[in-house]
Structure formats: C-alpha cells, structure tokens
Write a protein that holds these residues in place. Structure first.
Motif, PDB file in Angstrom:
ATOM      1  N   THR A  67      -8.284   8.581   6.516  1.00  0.00           N
ATOM      2  CA  THR A  67      -8.814   7.308   6.035  1.00  0.00           C
ATOM      3  C   THR A  67      -7.651   6.341   5.867  1.00  0.00           C
ATOM      4  O   THR A  67      -6.592   6.706   5.365  1.00  0.00           O
ATOM      5  CB  THR A  67      -9.549   7.466   4.690  1.00  0.00           C
ATOM      6  N   LEU A  68      -7.858   5.125   6.305  1.00  0.00           N
ATOM      7  CA  LEU A  68      -6.822   4.105   6.226  1.00  0.00           C
ATOM      8  C   LEU A  68      -6.795   3.490   4.841  1.00  0.00           C
ATOM      9  O   LEU A  68      -7.790   3.504   4.115  1.00  0.00           O
ATOM     10  CB  LEU A  68      -7.080   3.038   7.291  1.00  0.00           C
ATOM     11  N   ARG A  69      -5.654   2.941   4.502  1.00  0.00           N
ATOM     12  CA  ARG A  69      -5.507   2.294   3.194  1.00  0.00           C
ATOM     13  C   ARG A  69      -6.407   1.061   3.119  1.00  0.00           C
ATOM     14  O   ARG A  69      -6.459   0.274   4.063  1.00  0.00           O
ATOM     15  CB  ARG A  69      -4.058   1.860   2.971  1.00  0.00           C
ATOM     16  N   PRO A  70      -7.081   0.879   2.011  1.00  0.00           N
ATOM     17  CA  PRO A  70      -7.929  -0.303   1.874  1.00  0.00           C
ATOM     18  C   PRO A  70      -7.094  -1.547   1.542  1.00  0.00           C
ATOM     19  O   PRO A  70      -6.019  -1.447   0.948  1.00  0.00           O
ATOM     20  CB  PRO A  70      -8.846   0.059   0.704  1.00  0.00           C
ATOM     21  N   PHE A  71      -7.607  -2.690   1.915  1.00  0.00           N
ATOM     22  CA  PHE A  71      -6.953  -3.961   1.619  1.00  0.00           C
ATOM     23  C   PHE A  71      -6.880  -4.146   0.109  1.00  0.00           C
ATOM     24  O   PHE A  71      -7.839  -3.907  -0.609  1.00  0.00           O
ATOM     25  CB  PHE A  71      -7.743  -5.114   2.252  1.00  0.00           C
ATOM     26  N   VAL A  72      -5.706  -4.595  -0.378  1.00  0.00           N
ATOM     27  CA  VAL A  72      -5.519  -4.825  -1.801  1.00  0.00           C
ATOM     28  C   VAL A  72      -5.387  -6.316  -2.080  1.00  0.00           C
ATOM     29  O   VAL A  72      -6.158  -6.884  -2.836  1.00  0.00           O
ATOM     30  CB  VAL A  72      -4.292  -4.063  -2.346  1.00  0.00           C
ATOM     31  N   SER A  73      -4.389  -6.955  -1.449  1.00  0.00           N
ATOM     32  CA  SER A  73      -4.155  -8.377  -1.710  1.00  0.00           C
ATOM     33  C   SER A  73      -3.248  -8.964  -0.635  1.00  0.00           C
ATOM     34  O   SER A  73      -2.329  -8.299  -0.155  1.00  0.00           O
ATOM     35  CB  SER A  73      -3.500  -8.551  -3.079  1.00  0.00           C
ATOM     36  N   ALA A  74      -3.490 -10.230  -0.316  1.00  0.00           N
ATOM     37  CA  ALA A  74      -2.650 -10.933   0.658  1.00  0.00           C
ATOM     38  C   ALA A  74      -1.255 -11.211   0.116  1.00  0.00           C
ATOM     39  O   ALA A  74      -0.334 -11.474   0.883  1.00  0.00           O
ATOM     40  CB  ALA A  74      -3.322 -12.232   1.081  1.00  0.00           C
ATOM     41  N   LYS A  75      -1.074 -11.110  -1.192  1.00  0.00           N
ATOM     42  CA  LYS A  75       0.264 -11.346  -1.748  1.00  0.00           C
ATOM     43  C   LYS A  75       1.262 -10.317  -1.215  1.00  0.00           C
ATOM     44  O   LYS A  75       2.447 -10.599  -1.097  1.00  0.00           O
ATOM     45  CB  LYS A  75       0.247 -11.354  -3.271  1.00  0.00           C
ATOM     46  N   TYR A  76       0.778  -9.140  -0.852  1.00  0.00           N
ATOM     47  CA  TYR A  76       1.679  -8.121  -0.317  1.00  0.00           C
ATOM     48  C   TYR A  76       2.162  -8.473   1.090  1.00  0.00           C
ATOM     49  O   TYR A  76       3.209  -8.011   1.516  1.00  0.00           O
ATOM     50  CB  TYR A  76       1.022  -6.746  -0.379  1.00  0.00           C
ATOM     51  N   ASP A  77       1.407  -9.299   1.799  1.00  0.00           N
ATOM     52  CA  ASP A  77       1.878  -9.794   3.090  1.00  0.00           C
ATOM     53  C   ASP A  77       3.083 -10.710   2.883  1.00  0.00           C
ATOM     54  O   ASP A  77       4.088 -10.600   3.600  1.00  0.00           O
ATOM     55  CB  ASP A  77       0.771 -10.552   3.823  1.00  0.00           C
TER      56      ASP A  77
ATOM     57  N   LEU B  29       7.876  -2.653   8.725  1.00  0.00           N
ATOM     58  CA  LEU B  29       8.414  -1.552   7.921  1.00  0.00           C
ATOM     59  C   LEU B  29       8.260  -1.846   6.429  1.00  0.00           C
ATOM     60  O   LEU B  29       7.926  -0.951   5.648  1.00  0.00           O
ATOM     61  CB  LEU B  29       9.882  -1.297   8.281  1.00  0.00           C
ATOM     62  N   ALA B  30       8.485  -3.084   6.022  1.00  0.00           N
ATOM     63  CA  ALA B  30       8.300  -3.455   4.620  1.00  0.00           C
ATOM     64  C   ALA B  30       6.827  -3.344   4.224  1.00  0.00           C
ATOM     65  O   ALA B  30       6.495  -2.830   3.149  1.00  0.00           O
ATOM     66  CB  ALA B  30       8.813  -4.871   4.369  1.00  0.00           C
ATOM     67  N   ALA B  31       5.935  -3.796   5.103  1.00  0.00           N
ATOM     68  CA  ALA B  31       4.492  -3.735   4.816  1.00  0.00           C
ATOM     69  C   ALA B  31       4.013  -2.295   4.649  1.00  0.00           C
ATOM     70  O   ALA B  31       3.084  -2.026   3.887  1.00  0.00           O
ATOM     71  CB  ALA B  31       3.703  -4.433   5.922  1.00  0.00           C
ATOM     72  N   ALA B  32       4.656  -1.372   5.343  1.00  0.00           N
ATOM     73  CA  ALA B  32       4.267   0.038   5.254  1.00  0.00           C
ATOM     74  C   ALA B  32       4.541   0.620   3.872  1.00  0.00           C
ATOM     75  O   ALA B  32       3.879   1.574   3.458  1.00  0.00           O
ATOM     76  CB  ALA B  32       4.997   0.844   6.315  1.00  0.00           C
ATOM     77  N   GLU B  33       5.500   0.052   3.166  1.00  0.00           N
ATOM     78  CA  GLU B  33       5.901   0.598   1.871  1.00  0.00           C
ATOM     79  C   GLU B  33       5.242  -0.098   0.689  1.00  0.00           C
ATOM     80  O   GLU B  33       5.496   0.248  -0.454  1.00  0.00           O
ATOM     81  CB  GLU B  33       7.426   0.528   1.735  1.00  0.00           C
ATOM     82  N   LEU B  34       4.424  -1.089   0.955  1.00  0.00           N
ATOM     83  CA  LEU B  34       3.746  -1.854  -0.099  1.00  0.00           C
ATOM     84  C   LEU B  34       2.256  -1.541  -0.103  1.00  0.00           C
ATOM     85  O   LEU B  34       1.730  -1.016   0.885  1.00  0.00           O
ATOM     86  CB  LEU B  34       3.948  -3.353   0.156  1.00  0.00           C
ATOM     87  N   PRO B  35       1.559  -1.877  -1.201  1.00  0.00           N
ATOM     88  CA  PRO B  35       0.091  -1.782  -1.138  1.00  0.00           C
ATOM     89  C   PRO B  35      -0.422  -2.645   0.020  1.00  0.00           C
ATOM     90  O   PRO B  35       0.228  -3.606   0.429  1.00  0.00           O
ATOM     91  CB  PRO B  35      -0.341  -2.353  -2.501  1.00  0.00           C
ATOM     92  N   ALA B  36      -1.570  -2.299   0.536  1.00  0.00           N
ATOM     93  CA  ALA B  36      -2.054  -2.894   1.788  1.00  0.00           C
ATOM     94  C   ALA B  36      -2.439  -4.362   1.641  1.00  0.00           C
ATOM     95  O   ALA B  36      -3.271  -4.727   0.826  1.00  0.00           O
ATOM     96  CB  ALA B  36      -3.233  -2.101   2.321  1.00  0.00           C
ATOM     97  N   GLY B  37      -1.819  -5.175   2.478  1.00  0.00           N
ATOM     98  CA  GLY B  37      -2.221  -6.554   2.690  1.00  0.00           C
ATOM     99  C   GLY B  37      -2.845  -6.625   4.076  1.00  0.00           C
ATOM    100  O   GLY B  37      -3.215  -5.601   4.663  1.00  0.00           O
ATOM    101  N   HIS B  38      -2.940  -7.841   4.623  1.00  0.00           N
ATOM    102  CA  HIS B  38      -3.516  -7.998   5.963  1.00  0.00           C
ATOM    103  C   HIS B  38      -2.661  -7.325   7.029  1.00  0.00           C
ATOM    104  O   HIS B  38      -3.195  -6.758   7.983  1.00  0.00           O
ATOM    105  CB  HIS B  38      -3.694  -9.479   6.299  1.00  0.00           C
ATOM    106  N   ILE B  39      -1.332  -7.384   6.883  1.00  0.00           N
ATOM    107  CA  ILE B  39      -0.445  -6.770   7.886  1.00  0.00           C
ATOM    108  C   ILE B  39      -0.741  -5.287   7.993  1.00  0.00           C
ATOM    109  O   ILE B  39      -0.925  -4.753   9.095  1.00  0.00           O
ATOM    110  CB  ILE B  39       1.035  -7.016   7.544  1.00  0.00           C
ATOM    111  N   ALA B  40      -0.807  -4.606   6.856  1.00  0.00           N
ATOM    112  CA  ALA B  40      -1.040  -3.159   6.871  1.00  0.00           C
ATOM    113  C   ALA B  40      -2.438  -2.806   7.366  1.00  0.00           C
ATOM    114  O   ALA B  40      -2.594  -1.849   8.130  1.00  0.00           O
ATOM    115  CB  ALA B  40      -0.811  -2.582   5.480  1.00  0.00           C
ATOM    116  N   THR B  41      -3.442  -3.577   6.952  1.00  0.00           N
ATOM    117  CA  THR B  41      -4.806  -3.224   7.357  1.00  0.00           C
ATOM    118  C   THR B  41      -5.082  -3.568   8.817  1.00  0.00           C
ATOM    119  O   THR B  41      -5.794  -2.833   9.498  1.00  0.00           O
ATOM    120  CB  THR B  41      -5.857  -3.893   6.445  1.00  0.00           C
ATOM    121  N   LYS B  42      -4.515  -4.656   9.311  1.00  0.00           N
ATOM    122  CA  LYS B  42      -4.751  -5.043  10.708  1.00  0.00           C
ATOM    123  C   LYS B  42      -3.976  -4.156  11.681  1.00  0.00           C
ATOM    124  O   LYS B  42      -4.466  -3.826  12.761  1.00  0.00           O
ATOM    125  CB  LYS B  42      -4.379  -6.510  10.948  1.00  0.00           C
TER     126      LYS B  42
END
Length: 192
Positions: A152-162, A86-99
C-alpha cells in the motif's frame, strides 16, 4: 574493475533482496529481532558500499565515448530533480511522493541517468547503468506487488511537505554544486 563489479553486486543485491525473496526479511526479523536485523542489514550495506566506492576509486579510466560539455550542465539540472525526489521520500507524503509513488527510486534513476549522460568511461557505465537498471527492476516489482495488494502506498498528508522537499532538495543540490561533490567524489560537477 573486478572490485567495483563486486561492490555493485553486493550493494544492489542487498537492496533487491526484498524483491527477489520477499519473505527473507520477515525470516531474518524472526531470527534476529527487528533491531538485530536492521543492525546486520545496515552493517552489510555499509561494507558493500565501501567495497563499491573503493572499487570505483581504483578502477582505471577506460573512455568509451566523450560526452559533449553541455551534458554536465544537463546532469546538474537533473540532479536538482533527483535531490527533491530523495528529500520527498524522507518526508510525510505530499503531491511529489503520491504522484511519483516511489520518490526514492525515481531520485536514484534520475541520478543514474544524469550521470550516464555526463560520463563516458567504463566504470561510470557499469556503476550508473547498474543503478538505473536496479531502479527500473525495483519499480516494476513494486508495481506488481501493489497490483497484487501486497503493498500500500503512503497516503497524501499535506502539500507543505512538497515545499519542504523542494527547499531541502535545493539546499543539498546547491551544497553539492558548491563544494560537496568535489570533496566527496573528487570531481567538480561544473568545472570552474
């Protein structure tokens, strides 16, 4: 029980409208404007959520089965994963959101499944089973829209968001374990 069922239908129905009637939102935005539609949608969502919560609160306890005590511990563990999603959904995309592609939906499905494991009453079966079914239906519909090129899915931004998602999810999870679940729901997730 009828009010709980009405609340479930209203709340989940509103949140399925984009799937069953994809043009509905754009028609409403044309009619009321972006902010007008967001206001109406938010108000209706809050009202349906209040009906759902009230229906839950007044539903009689009809036990269908008695889950083993260990199920509550498993549910607590699953809730950590749910909160992180749920937290990953509200942040710019990291690996959690993209995977996971749709971390909010995955978080809701984990939440619902975990609560089905720990609760054996009819109201729980209706509530959490409906949310789990909603998550499955929505995920299938989004996958179809993605394949058709309509999404279209959100593109990966940074692993720091994970890392941020894990920290935020863990803090919220800890607050729920500590007292928040008891204060909001009236039940301690792990009886002390």
């Amino acid at each position: 029980m009828a009010i709980l069922i009405l609340g479930i239908i209203l709340f989940l129905g509103m949140h399925l409208i984009r799937v069953v009637a994809p043009d509905f939102r754009s028609r409403m935005v044309d009619k009321f404007g972006e902010n007008g539609w967001k206001g109406i949608y938010s108000l209706l969502s809050i009202i349906s959520l209040v009906v759902l919560i009230y229906g839950w609160a007044i539903s009689p306890t009809i036990n269908l089965w008695f889950p083993p005590t260990g199920m509550s511990h498993l549910t607590v563990t699953l809730m950590l994963l749910s909160m992180i999603c749920l937290a990953a959904a509200e942040l710019p995309a990291g690996h959690i959101a993209t995977k996971t592609k749709h971390p909010m939906i995955l978080g809701v499905k984990i939440w619902a499944f975990g609560h089905l494991l720990a609760n054996g009453d009819l109201a729980s079966l209706l509530l959490f089973g409906s949310f789990l079914a909603w998550g499955v239906i929505l995920r299938i519909a989004l996958k179809r829209r993605e394949r058709a090129g309509l999404l279209t899915l959100r593109p990966f931004v940074s692993a720091k968001y994970d890392l941020i998602a894990v920290v935020i999810g863990a803090v919220i999870w800890a607050l729920f374990i500590w007292k928040l679940h008891l204060w909001l729901i009236g039940v301690a997730p792990i009886p002390m």
